[in-house]
Design a protein around this motif. Sequence first.
Motif, PDB file in Angstrom:
ATOM      1  N   ARG A 143     -12.848  -2.695  -2.643  1.00  0.00           N
ATOM      2  CA  ARG A 143     -12.108  -1.905  -1.655  1.00  0.00           C
ATOM      3  C   ARG A 143     -11.031  -2.751  -0.973  1.00  0.00           C
ATOM      4  N   THR A 144     -11.367  -3.997  -0.664  1.00  0.00           N
ATOM      5  CA  THR A 144     -10.419  -4.900  -0.023  1.00  0.00           C
ATOM      6  C   THR A 144      -9.217  -5.153  -0.928  1.00  0.00           C
ATOM      7  N   ALA A 145      -9.472  -5.377  -2.218  1.00  0.00           N
ATOM      8  CA  ALA A 145      -8.386  -5.635  -3.170  1.00  0.00           C
ATOM      9  C   ALA A 145      -7.471  -4.424  -3.304  1.00  0.00           C
ATOM     10  N   VAL A 146      -8.070  -3.237  -3.365  1.00  0.00           N
ATOM     11  CA  VAL A 146      -7.278  -2.015  -3.492  1.00  0.00           C
ATOM     12  C   VAL A 146      -6.460  -1.784  -2.217  1.00  0.00           C
ATOM     13  N   LYS A 147      -7.080  -2.041  -1.068  1.00  0.00           N
ATOM     14  CA  LYS A 147      -6.385  -1.848   0.200  1.00  0.00           C
ATOM     15  C   LYS A 147      -5.234  -2.836   0.361  1.00  0.00           C
ATOM     16  N   SER A 148      -5.438  -4.096  -0.063  1.00  0.00           N
ATOM     17  CA  SER A 148      -4.367  -5.084   0.046  1.00  0.00           C
ATOM     18  C   SER A 148      -3.232  -4.762  -0.917  1.00  0.00           C
ATOM     19  N   ALA A 149      -3.562  -4.209  -2.095  1.00  0.00           N
ATOM     20  CA  ALA A 149      -2.531  -3.765  -3.030  1.00  0.00           C
ATOM     21  C   ALA A 149      -1.747  -2.614  -2.419  1.00  0.00           C
ATOM     22  N   ASP A 150      -2.451  -1.716  -1.766  1.00  0.00           N
ATOM     23  CA  ASP A 150      -1.823  -0.581  -1.089  1.00  0.00           C
ATOM     24  C   ASP A 150      -0.820  -1.059  -0.041  1.00  0.00           C
ATOM     25  N   GLN A 151      -1.245  -2.028   0.773  1.00  0.00           N
ATOM     26  CA  GLN A 151      -0.381  -2.556   1.829  1.00  0.00           C
ATOM     27  C   GLN A 151       0.801  -3.316   1.248  1.00  0.00           C
ATOM     28  N   ALA A 152       0.568  -4.056   0.160  1.00  0.00           N
ATOM     29  CA  ALA A 152       1.650  -4.817  -0.475  1.00  0.00           C
ATOM     30  C   ALA A 152       2.703  -3.861  -1.044  1.00  0.00           C
ATOM     31  N   ILE A 153       2.254  -2.746  -1.609  1.00  0.00           N
ATOM     32  CA  ILE A 153       3.179  -1.755  -2.156  1.00  0.00           C
ATOM     33  C   ILE A 153       3.940  -1.063  -1.017  1.00  0.00           C
ATOM     34  N   ALA A 154       3.278  -0.873   0.107  1.00  0.00           N
ATOM     35  CA  ALA A 154       3.931  -0.258   1.263  1.00  0.00           C
ATOM     36  C   ALA A 154       5.001  -1.178   1.851  1.00  0.00           C
ATOM     37  N   GLY A 155       4.857  -2.502   1.619  1.00  0.00           N
ATOM     38  CA  GLY A 155       5.857  -3.460   2.082  1.00  0.00           C
ATOM     39  C   GLY A 155       7.101  -3.416   1.216  1.00  0.00           C
ATOM     40  N   THR A 156       7.915  -4.473   1.340  1.00  0.00           N
ATOM     41  CA  THR A 156       9.173  -4.488   0.597  1.00  0.00           C
ATOM     42  C   THR A 156       9.195  -5.509  -0.536  1.00  0.00           C
ATOM     43  N   ASP A 157       8.267  -6.462  -0.526  1.00  0.00           N
ATOM     44  CA  ASP A 157       8.262  -7.528  -1.541  1.00  0.00           C
ATOM     45  C   ASP A 157       7.644  -7.021  -2.847  1.00  0.00           C
ATOM     46  N   VAL A 158       8.474  -6.849  -3.866  1.00  0.00           N
ATOM     47  CA  VAL A 158       8.025  -6.289  -5.148  1.00  0.00           C
ATOM     48  C   VAL A 158       7.107  -7.270  -5.888  1.00  0.00           C
ATOM     49  N   GLU A 159       7.429  -8.558  -5.840  1.00  0.00           N
ATOM     50  CA  GLU A 159       6.626  -9.570  -6.545  1.00  0.00           C
ATOM     51  C   GLU A 159       5.211  -9.650  -5.982  1.00  0.00           C
ATOM     52  N   ALA A 160       5.096  -9.631  -4.659  1.00  0.00           N
ATOM     53  CA  ALA A 160       3.776  -9.673  -4.021  1.00  0.00           C
ATOM     54  C   ALA A 160       2.984  -8.410  -4.371  1.00  0.00           C
ATOM     55  N   ALA A 161       3.690  -7.297  -4.432  1.00  0.00           N
ATOM     56  CA  ALA A 161       3.033  -6.034  -4.772  1.00  0.00           C
ATOM     57  C   ALA A 161       2.522  -6.059  -6.206  1.00  0.00           C
ATOM     58  N   LYS A 162       3.312  -6.632  -7.127  1.00  0.00           N
ATOM     59  CA  LYS A 162       2.879  -6.739  -8.524  1.00  0.00           C
ATOM     60  C   LYS A 162       1.638  -7.605  -8.634  1.00  0.00           C
ATOM     61  N   ALA A 163       1.627  -8.747  -7.924  1.00  0.00           N
ATOM     62  CA  ALA A 163       0.471  -9.651  -7.951  1.00  0.00           C
ATOM     63  C   ALA A 163      -0.774  -8.960  -7.395  1.00  0.00           C
ATOM     64  N   ALA A 164      -0.592  -8.223  -6.302  1.00  0.00           N
ATOM     65  CA  ALA A 164      -1.717  -7.518  -5.678  1.00  0.00           C
ATOM     66  C   ALA A 164      -2.240  -6.423  -6.607  1.00  0.00           C
ATOM     67  N   LEU A 165      -1.327  -5.756  -7.317  1.00  0.00           N
ATOM     68  CA  LEU A 165      -1.731  -4.700  -8.255  1.00  0.00           C
ATOM     69  C   LEU A 165      -2.543  -5.286  -9.408  1.00  0.00           C
ATOM     70  N   ILE A 166      -2.128  -6.424  -9.925  1.00  0.00           N
ATOM     71  CA  ILE A 166      -2.858  -7.084 -11.014  1.00  0.00           C
ATOM     72  C   ILE A 166      -4.273  -7.444 -10.558  1.00  0.00           C
ATOM     73  N   GLU A 167      -4.373  -7.985  -9.341  1.00  0.00           N
ATOM     74  CA  GLU A 167      -5.683  -8.367  -8.798  1.00  0.00           C
ATOM     75  C   GLU A 167      -6.573  -7.132  -8.614  1.00  0.00           C
ATOM     76  N   ALA A 168      -6.003  -6.068  -8.071  1.00  0.00           N
ATOM     77  CA  ALA A 168      -6.771  -4.830  -7.860  1.00  0.00           C
ATOM     78  C   ALA A 168      -7.214  -4.238  -9.195  1.00  0.00           C
ATOM     79  N   THR A 169      -6.341  -4.307 -10.199  1.00  0.00           N
ATOM     80  CA  THR A 169      -6.669  -3.787 -11.528  1.00  0.00           C
ATOM     81  C   THR A 169      -7.837  -4.554 -12.131  1.00  0.00           C
ATOM     82  N   LYS A 170      -7.817  -5.867 -11.985  1.00  0.00           N
ATOM     83  CA  LYS A 170      -8.920  -6.694 -12.496  1.00  0.00           C
ATOM     84  C   LYS A 170     -10.236  -6.303 -11.828  1.00  0.00           C
ATOM     85  N   LYS A 171     -10.188  -6.160 -10.502  1.00  0.00           N
ATOM     86  CA  LYS A 171     -11.404  -5.808  -9.757  1.00  0.00           C
ATOM     87  C   LYS A 171     -11.914  -4.424 -10.167  1.00  0.00           C
TER      88      LYS A 171
END
Length: 90
Positions: A29-57
């Motif tokens: 849940r934490t990984a998915v939520k952090s990916a959600d917040q990263a996507i809501a932000g403006t940094d595309v690279e951070a959002a991609k990294a967070a999405l990869i981590e959430a996908t793995k989890k």
Amino acid sequence: MPNIKSAIKRVKTSEKRRALNASQKSALRTAVKSADQAIAGTDVEAAKAALIEATKKLDKAVTKGLIHKNAASRKKSRLAKRLNALSAQG
């Protein structure tokens, strides 16, 4: 409290499994939520990294039987869709 030896063991093992499942589900849940917040932000690279981590989890949770595979696919799809929209914007 059970009196039969096998029942005592089942109580102990099921409690251990419950604690492990709870911690893994919480991390998911934490990984998915952090990916959600990263996507809501403006940094595309951070959002991609967070999405990869959430996908793995999510994939790991499916193999462990924590969530259904379709639920994981749905979450991954929705996150990816939002990331693609963010990428297209900026």
